[in-house]
Design a protein around this motif. Sequence first.
Motif, PDB file in Angstrom:
ATOM      1  N   UNK A  33      47.056 -11.157 -19.397  1.00  8.60           N
ATOM      2  CA  UNK A  33      46.784 -11.936 -18.180  1.00  8.60           C
ATOM      3  C   UNK A  33      45.876 -13.128 -18.485  1.00  8.60           C
ATOM      4  N   UNK A  36      48.054 -15.786 -19.882  1.00  9.67           N
ATOM      5  CA  UNK A  36      48.890 -16.365 -18.824  1.00  9.67           C
ATOM      6  C   UNK A  36      48.089 -17.356 -17.989  1.00  9.67           C
ATOM      7  N   UNK A  37      46.896 -16.955 -17.602  1.00  6.26           N
ATOM      8  CA  UNK A  37      46.113 -17.818 -16.710  1.00  6.26           C
ATOM      9  C   UNK A  37      45.519 -19.008 -17.451  1.00  6.26           C
ATOM     10  N   UNK A  40      49.376 -21.210 -18.303  1.00  5.65           N
ATOM     11  CA  UNK A  40      50.461 -21.577 -17.396  1.00  5.65           C
ATOM     12  C   UNK A  40      49.982 -22.301 -16.142  1.00  5.65           C
ATOM     13  N   UNK A 181      40.557 -13.060 -16.459  1.00  3.42           N
ATOM     14  CA  UNK A 181      41.619 -14.030 -16.155  1.00  3.42           C
ATOM     15  C   UNK A 181      41.313 -14.809 -14.876  1.00  3.42           C
ATOM     16  N   UNK A 185      41.039 -18.998 -14.316  1.00  3.67           N
ATOM     17  CA  UNK A 185      41.659 -19.789 -13.240  1.00  3.67           C
ATOM     18  C   UNK A 185      40.619 -20.703 -12.594  1.00  3.67           C
TER      19      UNK A 185
END
Lengths: 196, 196
Positions: A33, A36-37, A40, A181, A185
Amino acid sequence: MRAFLIIGNKAVTKPFNLNDLAGGAGRMDILCRFVAQALFVSHGIRKDVEVYLLLLGKPDPPKTIKIVGSEVKTMAPDERNIAGLIRRALKVKCDKDWKESTSGIYISKKGLKDLLDELSKRYKIVYLRENGNDIRSFVGKVDDCLFVLGDHLGLKREQEEVVLSFADGIVSVSPISLQADQCVVILHYELDRLTS
Amino acid sequence: MRAFLIIGNKAVTKPFNLNDLAGGAGRMDILCRFVAQALFVSHGIRKDVEVYLLLLGKPDPPKTIKIVGSEVKTMAPDERNIAGLIRRALKVKCDKDWKESTSGIYISKKGLKDLLDELSKRYKIVYLRENGNDIRSFVGKVDDCLFVLGDHLGLKREQEEVVLSFADGIVSVSPISLQADQCVVILHYELDRLTS
């Protein structure tokens, strides 16, 4: 450039079962995660980001994985896809130098100090900790930073001492305690507001 | 209270393969990450949150899943765990009323209009769209809001018309285009700064 490092205290250092990321793989789900954060956005990957995963679980710690946003070709944001790419990297026989496993993904036997030795030549090192300086008072000063975060266990005392010996700042992102994560963000969000 | 709704245009409405969330399950991975970011903080679940998933994929749309933070007992933040709970809900034979499948997780055959009819009695409806009002100028005014977000496909024109007929505001969270779960993290972050 923005870079993010997570310290995975239990993340295994050998290929693992993709159906058991949160268990047998040593909370590899947290690292997936995190990737991903960090990488993306909607329908794309941030080209100006590098992600570093320090894996300290059994049987062969430490191993460090580097993911370069501008070089990654086949990655989707779901945990299973990212885990599959980490798993492939863990099949590579590695030493202290970076070895590429798939496009934009590299692995080495670097530990925390070796890694920060290398990265502190290119990045300011910023340690994320709950009682740090508010990101909103800090964010205007940051450029080319490596943000260092802990996993669900946080940093051990000796890890923290190493990070602090390199750190240019200690930053907090929220009044409440968040997952790694989620912190990523928010860091992106605050930086995007400055630069977009 | 805070509530979040995502419209999953392709998310399947029958039990699915946990090893193929991003493919055969119709981007169920997006909905799982959405749930994770709406509900979880470090080492816990937000008790003041409800999450709604509108599933519009084959073979039996619409189905709506409701997850109540204060009632959920066994949930972990990894995609596979959340997907397993959604999958169990999809095994329940349902109608227009909510039926509980596991603690704090309910399913019904409500569509978008029925759902907003129900929720607009308890929440202000806020539509998240890229050209909306900046969250920072809006956040002081929000209390008991349901935030409505699209998946990777966004809202179709007819869906948007329904949402706008209920909406008290249209809000944007970032200068760049983000994934739904990232928007949820930012919404929580801005609200937490006001209330913590």
